[in-house]
Design a protein around this motif. Structure first.
Motif, PDB file in Angstrom:
ATOM      1  N   VAL A  25       0.850  -1.192   0.000  1.00  0.00           N
ATOM      2  CA  VAL A  25       0.000   0.000   0.000  1.00  0.00           C
ATOM      3  C   VAL A  25       0.886   1.242   0.000  1.00  0.00           C
ATOM      4  CG1 VAL A  25      -1.829   1.262   1.193  1.00  0.00           C
ATOM      5  CG2 VAL A  25      -1.742  -1.251   1.324  1.00  0.00           C
ATOM      6  N   ALA A  26       0.622   2.144  -0.941  1.00  0.00           N
ATOM      7  CA  ALA A  26       1.430   3.366  -1.030  1.00  0.00           C
ATOM      8  C   ALA A  26       0.584   4.539  -1.495  1.00  0.00           C
ATOM      9  CB  ALA A  26       2.600   3.151  -1.988  1.00  0.00           C
ATOM     10  N   LEU A  27       0.998   5.726  -1.102  1.00  0.00           N
ATOM     11  CA  LEU A  27       0.379   6.980  -1.541  1.00  0.00           C
ATOM     12  C   LEU A  27       1.475   8.025  -1.699  1.00  0.00           C
ATOM     13  CD1 LEU A  27      -2.780   7.303   0.748  1.00  0.00           C
ATOM     14  CD2 LEU A  27      -2.807   7.113  -1.751  1.00  0.00           C
ATOM     15  N   THR A  28       1.176   9.052  -2.476  1.00  0.00           N
ATOM     16  CA  THR A  28       2.051  10.211  -2.462  1.00  0.00           C
ATOM     17  C   THR A  28       1.737  11.043  -1.220  1.00  0.00           C
ATOM     18  OG1 THR A  28       0.565  11.671  -3.684  1.00  0.00           O
ATOM     19  CG2 THR A  28       2.106  10.332  -4.987  1.00  0.00           C
ATOM     20  N   SER A  29       2.702  11.832  -0.799  1.00  0.00           N
ATOM     21  CA  SER A  29       2.491  12.747   0.328  1.00  0.00           C
ATOM     22  C   SER A  29       3.483  13.887   0.182  1.00  0.00           C
ATOM     23  CB  SER A  29       2.705  12.021   1.662  1.00  0.00           C
ATOM     24  OG  SER A  29       2.514  12.917   2.739  1.00  0.00           O
ATOM     25  N   TYR A  30       3.053  15.082   0.562  1.00  0.00           N
ATOM     26  CA  TYR A  30       3.912  16.261   0.427  1.00  0.00           C
ATOM     27  C   TYR A  30       3.978  17.095   1.706  1.00  0.00           C
ATOM     28  CZ  TYR A  30       2.241  14.976  -4.206  1.00  0.00           C
ATOM     29  OH  TYR A  30       1.868  14.272  -5.306  1.00  0.00           O
ATOM     30  N   LEU A  45       5.641   5.850   1.396  1.00  0.00           N
ATOM     31  CA  LEU A  45       5.103   7.122   0.926  1.00  0.00           C
ATOM     32  C   LEU A  45       6.054   7.676  -0.120  1.00  0.00           C
ATOM     33  CD1 LEU A  45       4.066   8.751   4.327  1.00  0.00           C
ATOM     34  CD2 LEU A  45       2.616   7.512   2.713  1.00  0.00           C
ATOM     35  N   LEU A  46       5.490   8.173  -1.193  1.00  0.00           N
ATOM     36  CA  LEU A  46       6.300   8.756  -2.264  1.00  0.00           C
ATOM     37  C   LEU A  46       6.114  10.265  -2.282  1.00  0.00           C
ATOM     38  CD1 LEU A  46       8.078   8.478  -4.827  1.00  0.00           C
ATOM     39  CD2 LEU A  46       5.933   8.346  -6.131  1.00  0.00           C
ATOM     40  N   VAL A  47       7.221  10.980  -2.130  1.00  0.00           N
ATOM     41  CA  VAL A  47       7.192  12.419  -2.343  1.00  0.00           C
ATOM     42  C   VAL A  47       7.356  12.595  -3.848  1.00  0.00           C
ATOM     43  CG1 VAL A  47       8.166  14.655  -1.709  1.00  0.00           C
ATOM     44  CG2 VAL A  47       8.276  12.736  -0.090  1.00  0.00           C
ATOM     45  N   GLY A  48       6.232  12.611  -4.548  1.00  0.00           N
ATOM     46  CA  GLY A  48       6.265  12.609  -6.007  1.00  0.00           C
ATOM     47  C   GLY A  48       6.457  13.992  -6.590  1.00  0.00           C
ATOM     48  N   ASP A  49       7.084  14.031  -7.780  1.00  0.00           N
ATOM     49  CA  ASP A  49       7.199  15.324  -8.445  1.00  0.00           C
ATOM     50  C   ASP A  49       5.839  15.794  -8.968  1.00  0.00           C
ATOM     51  OD1 ASP A  49       6.956  13.534 -10.530  1.00  0.00           O
ATOM     52  OD2 ASP A  49       8.799  14.133 -11.556  1.00  0.00           O
ATOM     53  N   SER A  50       4.815  14.967  -8.773  1.00  0.00           N
ATOM     54  CA  SER A  50       3.438  15.405  -9.040  1.00  0.00           C
ATOM     55  C   SER A  50       3.059  16.593  -8.172  1.00  0.00           C
ATOM     56  CB  SER A  50       2.464  14.252  -8.803  1.00  0.00           C
ATOM     57  OG  SER A  50       2.689  13.650  -7.536  1.00  0.00           O
ATOM     58  N   LEU A  51       3.856  16.874  -7.149  1.00  0.00           N
ATOM     59  CA  LEU A  51       3.596  18.062  -6.323  1.00  0.00           C
ATOM     60  C   LEU A  51       3.610  19.329  -7.179  1.00  0.00           C
ATOM     61  CD1 LEU A  51       6.405  19.891  -5.656  1.00  0.00           C
ATOM     62  CD2 LEU A  51       6.946  17.848  -4.345  1.00  0.00           C
ATOM     63  N   GLY A  52       4.359  19.297  -8.268  1.00  0.00           N
ATOM     64  CA  GLY A  52       4.383  20.456  -9.154  1.00  0.00           C
ATOM     65  C   GLY A  52       3.017  20.762  -9.727  1.00  0.00           C
ATOM     66  N   MET A  53       2.222  19.715  -9.980  1.00  0.00           N
ATOM     67  CA  MET A  53       0.898  19.895 -10.559  1.00  0.00           C
ATOM     68  C   MET A  53      -0.156  20.115  -9.481  1.00  0.00           C
ATOM     69  SD  MET A  53       1.271  16.922 -13.475  1.00  0.00           S
ATOM     70  CE  MET A  53      -0.198  17.358 -14.402  1.00  0.00           C
ATOM     71  N   VAL A  54      -0.133  19.300  -8.416  1.00  0.00           N
ATOM     72  CA  VAL A  54      -1.211  19.380  -7.429  1.00  0.00           C
ATOM     73  C   VAL A  54      -0.999  20.473  -6.387  1.00  0.00           C
ATOM     74  CG1 VAL A  54      -1.796  16.956  -7.723  1.00  0.00           C
ATOM     75  CG2 VAL A  54      -0.214  17.596  -5.919  1.00  0.00           C
ATOM     76  N   MET A  55       0.253  20.917  -6.192  1.00  0.00           N
ATOM     77  CA  MET A  55       0.518  21.963  -5.209  1.00  0.00           C
ATOM     78  C   MET A  55       0.824  23.319  -5.839  1.00  0.00           C
ATOM     79  SD  MET A  55       2.792  20.109  -2.256  1.00  0.00           S
ATOM     80  CE  MET A  55       2.832  21.623  -1.297  1.00  0.00           C
ATOM     81  N   HIS A  56       1.464  23.297  -7.003  1.00  0.00           N
ATOM     82  CA  HIS A  56       1.928  24.554  -7.598  1.00  0.00           C
ATOM     83  C   HIS A  56       1.211  24.924  -8.886  1.00  0.00           C
ATOM     84  CE1 HIS A  56       5.298  24.983  -4.769  1.00  0.00           C
ATOM     85  NE2 HIS A  56       5.374  23.672  -4.826  1.00  0.00           N
ATOM     86  N   GLY A  57       0.352  24.055  -9.384  1.00  0.00           N
ATOM     87  CA  GLY A  57      -0.434  24.403 -10.553  1.00  0.00           C
ATOM     88  C   GLY A  57       0.294  24.306 -11.875  1.00  0.00           C
ATOM     89  N   ARG A  74      11.641  16.702   3.342  1.00  0.00           N
ATOM     90  CA  ARG A  74      11.897  16.889   4.777  1.00  0.00           C
ATOM     91  C   ARG A  74      10.591  16.851   5.565  1.00  0.00           C
ATOM     92  NH1 ARG A  74      15.738  22.159   4.065  1.00  0.00           N
ATOM     93  NH2 ARG A  74      17.762  21.126   3.813  1.00  0.00           N
ATOM     94  N   ALA A  75       9.578  17.517   5.024  1.00  0.00           N
ATOM     95  CA  ALA A  75       8.294  17.580   5.719  1.00  0.00           C
ATOM     96  C   ALA A  75       7.692  16.189   5.882  1.00  0.00           C
ATOM     97  CB  ALA A  75       7.334  18.488   4.951  1.00  0.00           C
ATOM     98  N   VAL A  76       7.743  15.383   4.838  1.00  0.00           N
ATOM     99  CA  VAL A  76       7.149  14.046   4.890  1.00  0.00           C
ATOM    100  C   VAL A  76       7.929  13.136   5.839  1.00  0.00           C
ATOM    101  CG1 VAL A  76       6.633  11.977   3.528  1.00  0.00           C
ATOM    102  CG2 VAL A  76       6.088  14.239   2.627  1.00  0.00           C
ATOM    103  N   VAL A  77       9.225  13.187   5.793  1.00  0.00           N
ATOM    104  CA  VAL A  77      10.035  12.351   6.694  1.00  0.00           C
ATOM    105  C   VAL A  77       9.742  12.694   8.149  1.00  0.00           C
ATOM    106  CG1 VAL A  77      12.393  11.846   7.452  1.00  0.00           C
ATOM    107  CG2 VAL A  77      11.864  11.902   5.011  1.00  0.00           C
ATOM    108  N   ARG A  78       9.504  13.970   8.439  1.00  0.00           N
ATOM    109  CA  ARG A  78       9.167  14.356   9.814  1.00  0.00           C
ATOM    110  C   ARG A  78       7.816  13.792  10.236  1.00  0.00           C
ATOM    111  NH1 ARG A  78      11.772  19.408   8.458  1.00  0.00           N
ATOM    112  NH2 ARG A  78       9.784  20.304   7.750  1.00  0.00           N
ATOM    113  N   GLY A  79       6.901  13.645   9.287  1.00  0.00           N
ATOM    114  CA  GLY A  79       5.575  13.157   9.641  1.00  0.00           C
ATOM    115  C   GLY A  79       5.459  11.648   9.710  1.00  0.00           C
TER     116      GLY A  79
END
Length: 293
Positions: A25-30, A45-57, A74-79
């Protein structure tokens, strides 16, 4: 005296060992807070480069930078306390040569404390994958639809839907597995091809739009939560977060406009002050009488 965490974080060999044992079981997380929630249920958990689309537009993942990946990593590893955290290497940071890829991947691992990196590409990434693994960097592969190659592919197009495409994609998977990748993401490939690859290689396949034939599944969290306005066909929405957020913001705005928020319970009352002490009086001194002459 050193203190060790009560729960050991999963590592790349743990993910590999799950093949044919349990679905992965896996999900992206930012973010730290979403990572902490997903950590209870996900193996990685994958810190995906999809963050460019879902977080930054951004329209694609191509503009994402190494610095962006490191900050969110860094944020994901802390969580996350238990799940393996893997981080996408963004476009342009690993294709030039194995040595450049190592320099950038080592920076990502050192500055985030993640457990692995992910590279897009099949046979062409075989040498780089081997180079990184031999130098201590666990690598997750990614084949099929590779979003960083969107400008070459001509769009987000599914792969392996005709049998004449199968051999090349199978070879991609075989080369990466033999080079030392601990798992391989199969994106938007046909179900029979996903099953064929899953049966052929010794490492887990992680499907995203590649059917339940894979050893595990991953989705972009914002997509499956119903937060993204447009999602691929292969996404099942498990939540309606966008609607819930809009409801909350609408209610907040209404309460501000009619001045019902903040109420008394949302404010800080005055502290009780000690009674004021009476003013101090100075002793009365009598003036000496003048002697008459």
């Amino acid at each position: 005296m050193s203190l060790h965490p009560l729960t050991r974080r999963l590592m790349a060999p743990d993910i590999t060992a799950m093949k044919r044992v349990k679905p992965i079981v896996a999900l992206t997380s930012y973010h730290t807070h979403t990572a902490a929630i997903a950590d209870k249920y996900c193996d990685f958990l994958l810190v995906g480069d999809s963050l460019g689309m879902v977080m930054h537009g951004f329209e694609t993942t191509v503009p994402v930078t190494l610095e962006m990946m490191i900050v969110q990593g860094r944020a994901v590893v802390r969580g996350a306390k238990r799940a393996l955290v893997a981080i996408d290497m963004p476009f342009g940071t690993y294709e030039e040569s194995p040595s450049v890829a190592f320099r950038n991947a080592a920076r990502v691992m050192k500055e985030t404390d993640c457990g692995a990196v992910k590279l897009e590409g099949g046979r062409r990434m075989g040498e780089t994958t081997r180079y990184l693994v031999e130098r201590g960097i666990p690598v997750m592969g990614h084949i099929g639809l590779t979003p960083q190659s969107i400008n070459v592919l001509g769009g987000f197009k599914s792969q392996g839907r005709t049998r004449d495409e199968w051999a090349a994609i199978e070879e991609d998977a075989r080369v990466l597995a033999e080079a030392g990748a601990f798992a391989i993401v199969l994106e938007a490939v046909s179900p029979p091809l996903a099953k064929r690859i899953t049966d052929e290689i010794a490492v887990p396949t992680i499907g995203i739009g590649a059917s339940a034939n894979c050893d595990g599944q991953i989705l972009v969290m914002e997509d499956m939560l119903g937060l993204s306005p447009r999602v691929p066909k292969f996404v099942k929405k498990f939540g309606a977060v966008a609607a819930a957020i809009e409801d909350a913001i609408r209610d907040y705005a209404a309460d501000v406009l009619d001045r019902s928020f903040p109420a008394v319970e949302h404010t800080y009352g005055m502290k009780e002050e000690a009674p004021e002490a009476p003013p101090a009086t100075s002793p009365v001194t009598k003036k000496p009488k003048k002697l008459s002459t």
